[in-house]
Every structure is written in structure tokens, then in C-alpha cells.
Design a protein around this motif. Structure first.
Motif, PDB file in Angstrom:
ATOM      1  N   ILE A  33      -6.285  18.047  29.784  1.00 45.88           N
ATOM      2  CA  ILE A  33      -5.126  17.463  30.457  1.00 45.88           C
ATOM      3  C   ILE A  33      -5.479  16.807  31.781  1.00 45.88           C
ATOM      4  O   ILE A  33      -4.620  16.177  32.406  1.00 45.88           O
ATOM      5  N   ASP A  34      -6.732  16.949  32.231  1.00 46.67           N
ATOM      6  CA  ASP A  34      -7.133  16.371  33.516  1.00 46.67           C
ATOM      7  C   ASP A  34      -6.900  14.865  33.525  1.00 46.67           C
ATOM      8  O   ASP A  34      -7.400  14.138  32.664  1.00 46.67           O
ATOM      9  N   GLY A  35      -6.135  14.399  34.495  1.00 47.62           N
ATOM     10  CA  GLY A  35      -5.857  12.979  34.641  1.00 47.62           C
ATOM     11  C   GLY A  35      -4.655  12.488  33.854  1.00 47.62           C
ATOM     12  O   GLY A  35      -4.268  11.320  33.988  1.00 47.62           O
ATOM     13  N   MET A  36      -4.036  13.335  33.043  1.00 48.27           N
ATOM     14  CA  MET A  36      -2.870  12.916  32.265  1.00 48.27           C
ATOM     15  C   MET A  36      -1.606  13.012  33.106  1.00 48.27           C
ATOM     16  O   MET A  36      -1.425  13.986  33.853  1.00 48.27           O
ATOM     17  N   PRO A  37      -0.716  12.034  33.040  1.00 47.61           N
ATOM     18  CA  PRO A  37       0.561  12.126  33.760  1.00 47.61           C
ATOM     19  C   PRO A  37       1.350  13.351  33.304  1.00 47.61           C
ATOM     20  O   PRO A  37       1.465  13.618  32.112  1.00 47.61           O
ATOM     21  N   THR A  41       4.685   3.050  38.576  1.00 46.60           N
ATOM     22  CA  THR A  41       3.291   3.489  38.509  1.00 46.60           C
ATOM     23  C   THR A  41       3.128   4.916  38.002  1.00 46.60           C
ATOM     24  O   THR A  41       2.017   5.338  37.724  1.00 46.60           O
ATOM     25  N   GLN A  42       4.237   5.665  37.914  1.00 41.77           N
ATOM     26  CA  GLN A  42       4.253   7.061  37.449  1.00 41.77           C
ATOM     27  C   GLN A  42       3.566   8.015  38.422  1.00 41.77           C
ATOM     28  O   GLN A  42       3.244   9.141  38.051  1.00 41.77           O
ATOM     29  N   GLU A  43       3.327   7.589  39.663  1.00 47.48           N
ATOM     30  CA  GLU A  43       2.946   8.573  40.676  1.00 47.48           C
ATOM     31  C   GLU A  43       4.110   9.542  40.834  1.00 47.48           C
ATOM     32  O   GLU A  43       5.273   9.130  40.853  1.00 47.48           O
ATOM     33  N   ALA A  44       3.815  10.828  40.949  1.00 49.19           N
ATOM     34  CA  ALA A  44       4.876  11.824  40.992  1.00 49.19           C
ATOM     35  C   ALA A  44       4.559  12.895  42.025  1.00 49.19           C
ATOM     36  O   ALA A  44       3.398  13.153  42.356  1.00 49.19           O
ATOM     37  N   VAL A  45       5.612  13.501  42.540  1.00 50.99           N
ATOM     38  CA  VAL A  45       5.496  14.584  43.510  1.00 50.99           C
ATOM     39  C   VAL A  45       6.221  15.799  42.939  1.00 50.99           C
ATOM     40  O   VAL A  45       7.352  15.695  42.454  1.00 50.99           O
ATOM     41  N   TYR A  46       5.554  16.948  43.008  1.00 53.71           N
ATOM     42  CA  TYR A  46       6.114  18.203  42.506  1.00 53.71           C
ATOM     43  C   TYR A  46       6.238  19.190  43.662  1.00 53.71           C
ATOM     44  O   TYR A  46       5.587  19.043  44.700  1.00 53.71           O
ATOM     45  N   ARG A  47       7.058  20.220  43.448  1.00 51.45           N
ATOM     46  CA  ARG A  47       7.283  21.190  44.526  1.00 51.45           C
ATOM     47  C   ARG A  47       7.244  22.602  43.961  1.00 51.45           C
ATOM     48  O   ARG A  47       7.752  22.873  42.872  1.00 51.45           O
ATOM     49  N   ALA A  48       6.622  23.493  44.715  1.00 55.21           N
ATOM     50  CA  ALA A  48       6.602  24.912  44.384  1.00 55.21           C
ATOM     51  C   ALA A  48       7.011  25.692  45.622  1.00 55.21           C
ATOM     52  O   ALA A  48       6.647  25.329  46.748  1.00 55.21           O
ATOM     53  N   ILE A  49       7.767  26.765  45.437  1.00 54.67           N
ATOM     54  CA  ILE A  49       8.240  27.591  46.550  1.00 54.67           C
ATOM     55  C   ILE A  49       7.863  29.040  46.264  1.00 54.67           C
ATOM     56  O   ILE A  49       8.108  29.552  45.168  1.00 54.67           O
ATOM     57  N   GLY A  50       7.263  29.674  47.246  1.00 54.68           N
ATOM     58  CA  GLY A  50       6.862  31.068  47.089  1.00 54.68           C
ATOM     59  C   GLY A  50       6.724  31.741  48.438  1.00 54.68           C
ATOM     60  O   GLY A  50       7.163  31.229  49.463  1.00 54.68           O
TER      61      GLY A  50
END
Length: 236
Positions: free
Chosen positions: A93-97, A125-134
Motif C-alpha cells: 500500500i506504500d504510495g497508494m492514495p 491532486t488527491q493530496e489529503a490530510v488526516y487527523r488522529a486524537i489521543g
């Protein structure tokens, strides 16, 4: 009228899962069969050696220890194959959107809250930002070309700092460049963050962030990850 079947879906059996796990891992590591055979032989020989060295060194003791060594060899082989299957999955999965979302939603455990869906995305461009909270605070993860992620990351970081004032915000970028985290090391990097907030604060931050998060359901989410195809099956 025929009665509707309510029988639960039958899960794959233990040996079926082992076979699937082996096939998946062997596709990435061609030397896997020889390694597993070596582990089994090594475990058996170790057991035989122990049985021969322990007085009185009777044949029944050697056989018993040999069987014990073989069983430990099976356990070691399964553990090795499971670890290799995880590495093979990350390589695939490395490099896959969408790979970042898959890892965040499946590998962080219960102490972190994250979603497979991005909180910000560039539709072109499918650049994406994700968020995690802990307990380590808020982590923002950028996926894609770093230069084009600047605006998305800054927007999400600013939102987090406004809504959860005083909570530490960490920014990570997935990749293989300088100051970037490979996809296979993303989950350990997040889990290793020192605890900065208690559980009550964490729950409050999650609630606040969820209430202000913009819905991205109508945006074209990256389609690169199919969990059923890339997940390394584990024996139950």
C-alpha cells in the motif's frame, strides 16, 4: 412465502486463514517456504539436543523434547509469518492514495481516535490530510506532495488550535524524504508520542473537533485502498 435466511455468514476456518496468510506473504517473500522449514527443523533439533543433554538421556526423553521443540517451531513460524505479512501489506500500500487513512483506522488501537476518511482533501491532486486524537494530543498527517499540502495542513492545524486551545498539535508527513514518516512506521510514530492530556480532555477534544469538522462525503475520496485486498489475514 419462503422464510428469509438469518444464518450468520460463515467465517473462514483456521487452516483456511493460515493458507491465505501464507499465500499473501509468499507473494512478497519468495524465500518464505525455506525460512519456515528452517524454523521447524531448528526448533526440532533444539528440542532433541535438550532431551539428549538432560539426564538420563533416555530415548523417550529425546522424543518428548523433540516433539516439544517441533511445537515451538510451529509457533515461531506462525509468529514470523504474521510479522512478515504485516511488512508485505505495508509494502503493497506504500504510495497508494488512502493508505494513511487505512493505517490510522486499523493500526492505532483503542487509545487513539481516527477515521479512514480525510478531514481535508485537494480534489484535483488527491493530496489529503488526516487527523488522529489521543492521549498524545492531536496529530495531523499529510499524504501526498508536501509542497501542495501546506495549505491543507495549515488550515487543519489552525482549526485544532482554535477549538482545542492548549492541546499539543503534531504534524507528520507520510513519505520517504527528510522529516517524513514511511507508511509502515506511521502507527508506531504516533503511539510513541508522550501523553499530554488525560482521558476526559481527550473525549472533550474529540467531541469539539467532530462538531466543527467539515464533511467531505461529497468530495472525491482517494480510491487506492481496498482493505479486503491488502489486509494481511491473521489466524484466529
Amino acid at each position: 412465502m419462503a422464510a428469509r435466511s438469518t444464518a450468520p455468514e460463515k467465517r473462514p476456518g483456521f487452516f483456511s486463514q493460515i493458507r491465505t496468510l501464507y499465500t499473501f506473504t509468499a507473494q512478497a517473500y519468495r524465500w518464505l517456504p525455506w525460512a519456515l522449514v528452517g524454523i521447524l527443523i531448528g526448533g526440532t533439533l533444539l528440542g532433541v539436543a535438550i532431551g539428549a543433554l538432560i539426564p538420563p538421556g533416555a530415548i523417550w526423553s529425546i522424543i518428548l523434547w523433540g516433539v516439544t521443540g517441533f511445537m515451538f517451531g510451529i509457533l515461531a513460524a506462525l509468529m514470523s509469518m504474521t510479522r512478515l505479512s504485516t511488512k508485505a501489506m505495508y509494502r503493497k500500500i506504500d504510495g497508494m492514495p488512502g493508505a494513511t487513512g487505512y493505517v490510522l483506522s486499523s493500526a492505532l488501537g483503542r487509545r487513539w481516535r481516527a477515521s479512514e476518511m480525510p478531514v481535508g482533501i485537494n480534489p484535483k491532486t488527491q493530496e489529503a490530510v488526516y487527523r488522529a486524537i489521543g492521549r498524545g494530543g492531536i496529530v495531523i498527517v499529510g499524504e501526498g506532495a508536501r509542497g501542495r499540502l501546506t495549505r491543507l495542513v495549515n488550515e487543519e492545524r489552525g482549526k485544532a488550535q482554535r477549538v482545542a486551545s492548549g492541546v499539543p498539535v503534531t504534524v507528520l508527513y507520510v513519505g520517504h524524504g527528510a522529516d517524513e514518516v514511511p507508511i509502515g512506521k506511521l502507527a508506531p510514530a504516533i503511539k510513541s508520542l508522550p501523553k499530554k492530556i488525560d482521558r476526559a480532555t481527550m473525549a472533550a477534544v474529540i467531541k469539539r473537533m467532530d462538531s466543527v469538522s467539515q464533511s467531505v462525503a461529497s468530495l472525491p475520496i482517494p480510491k487506492g485502498i481496498d482493505p479486503q485486498r491488502v489486509r494481511a489475514p491473521r489466524p484466529r
